[in-house]
Write a protein that holds these residues in place. Structure first.
Motif, PDB file in Angstrom:
ATOM      1  N   LEU A 238      -6.374  -3.192 -12.935  1.00 58.75           N
ATOM      2  CA  LEU A 238      -5.299  -3.572 -12.029  1.00 58.75           C
ATOM      3  C   LEU A 238      -5.633  -3.015 -10.635  1.00 58.75           C
ATOM      4  CD1 LEU A 238      -2.692  -5.255 -12.025  1.00 58.75           C
ATOM      5  CD2 LEU A 238      -1.413  -3.123 -12.349  1.00 58.75           C
ATOM      6  N   GLY A 239      -4.745  -2.213 -10.032  1.00 55.76           N
ATOM      7  CA  GLY A 239      -5.004  -1.684  -8.694  1.00 55.76           C
ATOM      8  C   GLY A 239      -5.590  -0.287  -8.677  1.00 55.76           C
ATOM      9  N   GLY A 240      -5.993   0.203  -9.850  1.00 53.63           N
ATOM     10  CA  GLY A 240      -6.705   1.476  -9.895  1.00 53.63           C
ATOM     11  C   GLY A 240      -5.834   2.719  -9.994  1.00 53.63           C
ATOM     12  N   TYR A 241      -4.524   2.566 -10.195  1.00 54.39           N
ATOM     13  CA  TYR A 241      -3.658   3.747 -10.265  1.00 54.39           C
ATOM     14  C   TYR A 241      -4.019   4.632 -11.456  1.00 54.39           C
ATOM     15  CZ  TYR A 241       0.661   6.520 -10.600  1.00 54.39           C
ATOM     16  OH  TYR A 241       1.577   7.538 -10.678  1.00 54.39           O
ATOM     17  N   SER A 242      -4.117   4.042 -12.652  1.00 59.63           N
ATOM     18  CA  SER A 242      -4.510   4.839 -13.821  1.00 59.63           C
ATOM     19  C   SER A 242      -5.942   5.321 -13.691  1.00 59.63           C
ATOM     20  CB  SER A 242      -4.331   4.028 -15.111  1.00 59.63           C
ATOM     21  OG  SER A 242      -5.081   2.819 -15.061  1.00 59.63           O
TER      22      SER A 242
ATOM     23  N   ASP B 152       3.420  15.968 -10.036  1.00 58.48           N
ATOM     24  CA  ASP B 152       3.206  16.124  -8.597  1.00 58.48           C
ATOM     25  C   ASP B 152       2.194  15.072  -8.153  1.00 58.48           C
ATOM     26  OD1 ASP B 152       3.102  16.979  -6.017  1.00 58.48           O
ATOM     27  OD2 ASP B 152       1.828  18.727  -6.420  1.00 58.48           O
ATOM     28  N   GLN B 153       2.700  13.918  -7.720  1.00 59.66           N
ATOM     29  CA  GLN B 153       1.799  12.867  -7.243  1.00 59.66           C
ATOM     30  C   GLN B 153       1.361  13.179  -5.817  1.00 59.66           C
ATOM     31  OE1 GLN B 153       2.545   8.668  -8.790  1.00 59.66           O
ATOM     32  NE2 GLN B 153       4.598   9.394  -8.301  1.00 59.66           N
ATOM     33  N   ASP B 154       0.056  13.229  -5.611  1.00 57.50           N
ATOM     34  CA  ASP B 154      -0.419  13.506  -4.270  1.00 57.50           C
ATOM     35  C   ASP B 154      -0.423  12.223  -3.438  1.00 57.50           C
ATOM     36  OD1 ASP B 154      -2.641  12.090  -5.124  1.00 57.50           O
ATOM     37  OD2 ASP B 154      -3.911  13.855  -5.321  1.00 57.50           O
ATOM     38  N   GLU B 155      -0.862  12.350  -2.198  1.00 62.47           N
ATOM     39  CA  GLU B 155      -0.799  11.228  -1.256  1.00 62.47           C
ATOM     40  C   GLU B 155      -1.603  10.034  -1.732  1.00 62.47           C
ATOM     41  OE1 GLU B 155      -2.315   8.626   1.779  1.00 62.47           O
ATOM     42  OE2 GLU B 155      -3.520  10.222   0.865  1.00 62.47           O
ATOM     43  N   VAL B 156      -2.757  10.269  -2.371  1.00 61.57           N
ATOM     44  CA  VAL B 156      -3.604   9.143  -2.748  1.00 61.57           C
ATOM     45  C   VAL B 156      -2.989   8.345  -3.900  1.00 61.57           C
ATOM     46  CG1 VAL B 156      -5.705  10.233  -1.898  1.00 61.57           C
ATOM     47  CG2 VAL B 156      -5.068  10.532  -4.288  1.00 61.57           C
ATOM     48  N   LEU B 157      -2.314   9.012  -4.809  1.00 64.25           N
ATOM     49  CA  LEU B 157      -1.653   8.296  -5.895  1.00 64.25           C
ATOM     50  C   LEU B 157      -0.476   7.479  -5.378  1.00 64.25           C
ATOM     51  CD1 LEU B 157      -1.799  11.120  -8.562  1.00 64.25           C
ATOM     52  CD2 LEU B 157      -2.797   8.835  -8.850  1.00 64.25           C
ATOM     53  N   LEU B 158       0.317   8.089  -4.500  1.00 63.82           N
ATOM     54  CA  LEU B 158       1.442   7.363  -3.909  1.00 63.82           C
ATOM     55  C   LEU B 158       0.943   6.197  -3.052  1.00 63.82           C
ATOM     56  CD1 LEU B 158       3.677  10.401  -2.892  1.00 63.82           C
ATOM     57  CD2 LEU B 158       4.075   8.806  -4.787  1.00 63.82           C
ATOM     58  N   ALA B 159      -0.144   6.408  -2.337  1.00 66.89           N
ATOM     59  CA  ALA B 159      -0.706   5.346  -1.504  1.00 66.89           C
ATOM     60  C   ALA B 159      -1.212   4.188  -2.363  1.00 66.89           C
ATOM     61  CB  ALA B 159      -1.835   5.892  -0.637  1.00 66.89           C
ATOM     62  N   ALA B 160      -1.779   4.503  -3.528  1.00 65.08           N
ATOM     63  CA  ALA B 160      -2.256   3.448  -4.426  1.00 65.08           C
ATOM     64  C   ALA B 160      -1.097   2.589  -4.919  1.00 65.08           C
ATOM     65  CB  ALA B 160      -3.012   4.055  -5.595  1.00 65.08           C
TER      66      ALA B 160
ATOM     67  N   ALA C 175       1.768   2.183  -3.420  1.00 62.81           N
ATOM     68  CA  ALA C 175       2.272   1.436  -2.270  1.00 62.81           C
ATOM     69  C   ALA C 175       1.374   0.242  -1.956  1.00 62.81           C
ATOM     70  CB  ALA C 175       2.385   2.351  -1.059  1.00 62.81           C
ATOM     71  N   ALA C 176       0.068   0.444  -2.009  1.00 66.75           N
ATOM     72  CA  ALA C 176      -0.872  -0.643  -1.727  1.00 66.75           C
ATOM     73  C   ALA C 176      -0.762  -1.743  -2.772  1.00 66.75           C
ATOM     74  CB  ALA C 176      -2.297  -0.100  -1.670  1.00 66.75           C
ATOM     75  N   ASN C 177      -0.597  -1.359  -4.030  1.00 65.53           N
ATOM     76  CA  ASN C 177      -0.464  -2.349  -5.096  1.00 65.53           C
ATOM     77  C   ASN C 177       0.805  -3.178  -4.907  1.00 65.53           C
ATOM     78  OD1 ASN C 177      -2.754  -1.182  -6.093  1.00 65.53           O
ATOM     79  ND2 ASN C 177      -1.781  -0.220  -7.863  1.00 65.53           N
ATOM     80  N   SER C 178       1.885  -2.512  -4.521  1.00 65.80           N
ATOM     81  CA  SER C 178       3.139  -3.209  -4.298  1.00 65.80           C
ATOM     82  C   SER C 178       3.037  -4.144  -3.092  1.00 65.80           C
ATOM     83  CB  SER C 178       4.267  -2.198  -4.085  1.00 65.80           C
ATOM     84  OG  SER C 178       5.485  -2.833  -3.785  1.00 65.80           O
ATOM     85  N   GLU C 179       2.425  -3.657  -2.023  1.00 63.41           N
ATOM     86  CA  GLU C 179       2.283  -4.462  -0.808  1.00 63.41           C
ATOM     87  C   GLU C 179       1.435  -5.701  -1.065  1.00 63.41           C
ATOM     88  OE1 GLU C 179       0.642  -3.962   3.796  1.00 63.41           O
ATOM     89  OE2 GLU C 179       0.937  -2.197   2.526  1.00 63.41           O
ATOM     90  N   ALA C 180       0.470  -5.569  -1.969  1.00 61.13           N
ATOM     91  CA  ALA C 180      -0.410  -6.691  -2.294  1.00 61.13           C
ATOM     92  C   ALA C 180       0.196  -7.620  -3.351  1.00 61.13           C
ATOM     93  CB  ALA C 180      -1.756  -6.167  -2.784  1.00 61.13           C
TER      94      ALA C 180
END
Length: 219
Positions: A67-71, A19-27, A29-34
């Protein structure tokens, strides 16, 4: 079976168990956008790190490779309020994006990002040791050196996890002398020879293809 099938099973596991919450999904998305390299741990792997940290009641975690902080977010969410993740990142731009993601997650009090070559940052962490959990996921050619620092900063019971140790099977090909493959091979060989460690490694297939990770506990 092929990578399409592996990915479909991964998708099922994530939909069913992660169950990925909003902040994990946002991370993500931000990594991909960057346009960061698409080498974040998978959601299932991220949750596995989270479970490891909770299983052992970790309070201090060292992560080599942000990297982008997801882990990092997965690990920090496993900590108590007074817990700390120290994470090391070579690329300033990656660290900047990770810091934004971590702030968005409301976890900045639990995370310290050190920017620069990990082998220059690691000697500065003696006062923060020992760590309960150490996650090594950076440039593979330096994994043997990272292992030595991990051992210096461990206590009995510390868990050391190494990511991406299979390289689509290349790690077992002694004729392959790519510096990253050779670094991983030495990293695993040293763990097998190190009397202070009880270690194993697991192959995985999934959204990231054919890969795997090592797990060791300090005796």
């Amino acid at each position: 079976m092929n990578e399409l099938s592996w990915s479909k099973v991964d998708d099922f596991f994530v939909d069913t168990l992660v169950d990925q919450d909003e902040v994990l999904l946002a991370a993500l998305a931000a990594n991909s956008e960057a346009n960061l390299p698409a080498i974040d741990v998978s959601p299932a792997e991220g949750k596995l790190l989270h479970i490891y940290a909770r299983m052992m009641g970790a309070k201090r975690i060292l992560e080599i490779g942000t990297l982008g902080g997801y882990s990092t977010i997965w690990l920090a969410k496993a900590l108590p309020e007074d817990g700390k993740v120290i994470t090391l990142e070579f690329e300033p731009r990656h660290a900047e994006i990770a810091a934004k993601n971590i702030r968005h997650a409301g976890l900045e009090s639990r995370v310290t990002i050190l920017v620069g070559p990990a082998l220059e940052s690691l000697p500065k962490l003696a006062s923060s040791a020992p760590f309960d959990l150490i996650f090594i996921d950076a440039d593979k050619k330096n994994n043997p050196a990272y292992l030595e620092w991990a051992l210096k900063y461990s206590r009995q019971g510390t868990v050391i996890i190494g990511d991406n140790v299979v390289r689509s099977g290349r790690v077992a090909d002694e004729n392959n002398q790519d510096e990253n493959v050779a670094g991983l091979r030495e990293f695993l060989q040293r763990q097998g020879q190190e009397k202070r460690l009880t270690a194993t490694a697991i192959q995985t297939v999934g959204a990231k293809g054919w890969d795997g990770f090592s797990v060791a506990i300090v005796d």
